[in-house]
Structures are given as C-alpha cells and as structure tokens.
Design an enzyme around this catalytic site. Structure first.
Site, PDB file in Angstrom:
ATOM      1  N   LYS A  53       0.836  -1.203   0.000  1.00 25.61           N
ATOM      2  CA  LYS A  53       0.000   0.000   0.000  1.00 25.61           C
ATOM      3  C   LYS A  53       0.872   1.255   0.000  1.00 25.61           C
ATOM      4  O   LYS A  53       0.615   2.196  -0.753  1.00 25.61           O
ATOM      5  CB  LYS A  53      -0.932   0.001   1.211  1.00 25.61           C
ATOM      6  CG  LYS A  53      -2.054  -1.015   1.125  1.00 25.61           C
ATOM      7  CD  LYS A  53      -2.863  -1.009   2.409  1.00 25.61           C
ATOM      8  CE  LYS A  53      -3.997  -2.010   2.373  1.00 25.61           C
ATOM      9  NZ  LYS A  53      -4.787  -1.978   3.631  1.00 25.61           N
ATOM     10  N   ALA A  69      -0.509   0.389   6.242  1.00 21.87           N
ATOM     11  CA  ALA A  69      -0.960  -0.471   7.341  1.00 21.87           C
ATOM     12  C   ALA A  69      -1.975  -1.484   6.833  1.00 21.87           C
ATOM     13  O   ALA A  69      -2.707  -1.226   5.882  1.00 21.87           O
ATOM     14  CB  ALA A  69      -1.573   0.375   8.459  1.00 21.87           C
ATOM     15  N   ASP A  70      -1.986  -2.632   7.484  1.00 22.41           N
ATOM     16  CA  ASP A  70      -3.001  -3.634   7.194  1.00 22.41           C
ATOM     17  C   ASP A  70      -3.128  -4.550   8.400  1.00 22.41           C
ATOM     18  O   ASP A  70      -2.206  -4.642   9.221  1.00 22.41           O
ATOM     19  CB  ASP A  70      -2.669  -4.462   5.957  1.00 22.41           C
ATOM     20  CG  ASP A  70      -3.921  -5.080   5.362  1.00 22.41           C
ATOM     21  OD1 ASP A  70      -4.599  -4.400   4.582  1.00 22.41           O
ATOM     22  OD2 ASP A  70      -4.237  -6.231   5.704  1.00 22.41           O
ATOM     23  N   GLN A  71      -4.263  -5.197   8.498  1.00 27.27           N
ATOM     24  CA  GLN A  71      -4.503  -6.118   9.606  1.00 27.27           C
ATOM     25  C   GLN A  71      -5.156  -7.383   9.077  1.00 27.27           C
ATOM     26  O   GLN A  71      -6.072  -7.321   8.259  1.00 27.27           O
ATOM     27  CB  GLN A  71      -5.412  -5.473  10.650  1.00 27.27           C
ATOM     28  CG  GLN A  71      -5.616  -6.325  11.890  1.00 27.27           C
ATOM     29  CD  GLN A  71      -6.524  -5.621  12.878  1.00 27.27           C
ATOM     30  OE1 GLN A  71      -7.722  -5.543  12.661  1.00 27.27           O
ATOM     31  NE2 GLN A  71      -5.938  -5.091  13.933  1.00 27.27           N
ATOM     32  N   ALA A 106       0.061  -4.942  10.804  1.00 24.46           N
ATOM     33  CA  ALA A 106       1.329  -4.560  10.182  1.00 24.46           C
ATOM     34  C   ALA A 106       1.323  -3.076   9.862  1.00 24.46           C
ATOM     35  O   ALA A 106       0.284  -2.499   9.526  1.00 24.46           O
ATOM     36  CB  ALA A 106       1.552  -5.363   8.906  1.00 24.46           C
TER      37      ALA A 106
END
EC number: 3.6.1.-
Length: 194
Positions: A53, A69-71, A106
């Site tokens: 991203k 960011a990612d989850q 993350a």
C-alpha cells in the site's frame, strides 16, 4: 526539513488514530491488490499488504513519509478478512464465538526521498466470549461499522463487549495502527509527535 506524512489508507479508524496523535497528514487511497497469496501466513500477508500500500503511492508522493498499514485476523487455521455485509459478519461471529483469534497488525513507514522502509507487525491475541445468535444480531444492529473490521469485532466500540480478554503489547494495534511503534518511527524521521 520535516517531510509531509501520507496515510495510505481510507480507513476512518486509522485516520482517527493518527488525528489523535496530532500529526498533520493526507489520507490517500492505495492502489494495491489485497488478495492473500496461497500458502502465505497471516503475519506475512499483513506485512506484504502494508508495504504494498505504501509503495503504491511512492510515485505520487516522491518527497513524503508514507504510512502503510493492514490487519489480518487468523482463527481455525485460516485468514479472516472484513465481512463487508451483515450476513457475513453474523456468520463470522458465530464461528468465532468462544475462540482465540490472532490479529496481525502490520505497519510501515516509507521515506520516498531516501527510499528507506521501516516495518513492524504487532500480534494481538483475543479471546472472544461465547455469543448467542441474539447477542450477535443486537451487536450488528448497533455497530454498523463492524462489517469493515477484520473478524467483525470493532474493539474500540461496542465490540469490546464481545471480548473476554486481550493480550497485546500495544492495545492501539487492534484498532488498526500500532501507535507505540509508529510514534518512535515518526520521531526518528523528524516528525514531532510530542
């Protein structure tokens, strides 16, 4: 000279977390395929998506700090995404009732001037309460944003009532941004947070 900050996310939850820190930023929609890869761990998926991203916006913002960011949630040996509908959220919550769920949050900071990339993955273990169908229905009727949350549990809202226990080094990570790590990283890049 302090670089401008870009948040590579359209998530209102992440934007609010960054606003709470008082950091001036621009939110931009990343252009990146979020499909998990075959055989990829939840940890690795979250990190790859966060980095992807941020990198997807590097050409548009060549003199900035870009936060990606990612989850990803993990339970029953599989990744859980965002349900995106009330029906899918209800089915997901029935499956997660009484279970332990691992959330991998993350985050990365990409300096598009130097090309440096710092990243981190925070792991949060959540114990869900045993939930009845009636409780799930009432929760989803009252917490409409839950369909946009990994595992359908919006912990910063009414979703806290679904949880029995959280084990984490950074409670902010479950919302979407590991703030403790992010503050240190931004300060190392010259962004004054405090």
């Amino acid at each position: 000279m302090q670089k401008n900050v870009i948040l590579a996310s359209t998530s209102v939850f992440r934007q609010q977390q960054l606003r709470t820190l008082g950091v001036d930023f621009i939110a931009a929609k990343p252009m990146f395929d979020e499909t998990p890869l075959a055989g990829e761990t939840a940890h690795d998926t979250a990190l790859r998506l966060a980095v992807g991203k941020a990198q997807s916006l590097a050409a548009i913002y060549p003199q900035h700090l870009i936060i990606g960011a990612d989850q990803v949630a993990w339970c029953h040996n599989r990744q859980l995404g965002k349900p995106m509908s009330v029906e899918k959220a209800a089915a997901m919550l029935r499956e997660l009732s009484g279970q332990h769920i691992e959330f991998y949050s993350a985050i990365c900071v990409l300096d598009t001037v130097s090309g440096s990339l710092n990243s981190h993955v925070d792991t949060t273990i959540v114990q869900m309460r045993e939930l009845s169908d009636a409780q799930i229905a009432r929760y989803l009727a009252r917490e409409s944003d839950a369909i946009y949350c990994a595992g359908a549990a919006k912990s910063e809202g009414l979703g806290a009532a679904l949880l029995q226990k959280i084990d984490s080094t950074d409670p902010n990570a479950l919302i979407g941004l590991p703030i403790f790590w992010l503050v240190s990283c931004l300060m190392a890049h010259g962004v004054e947070v405090i």
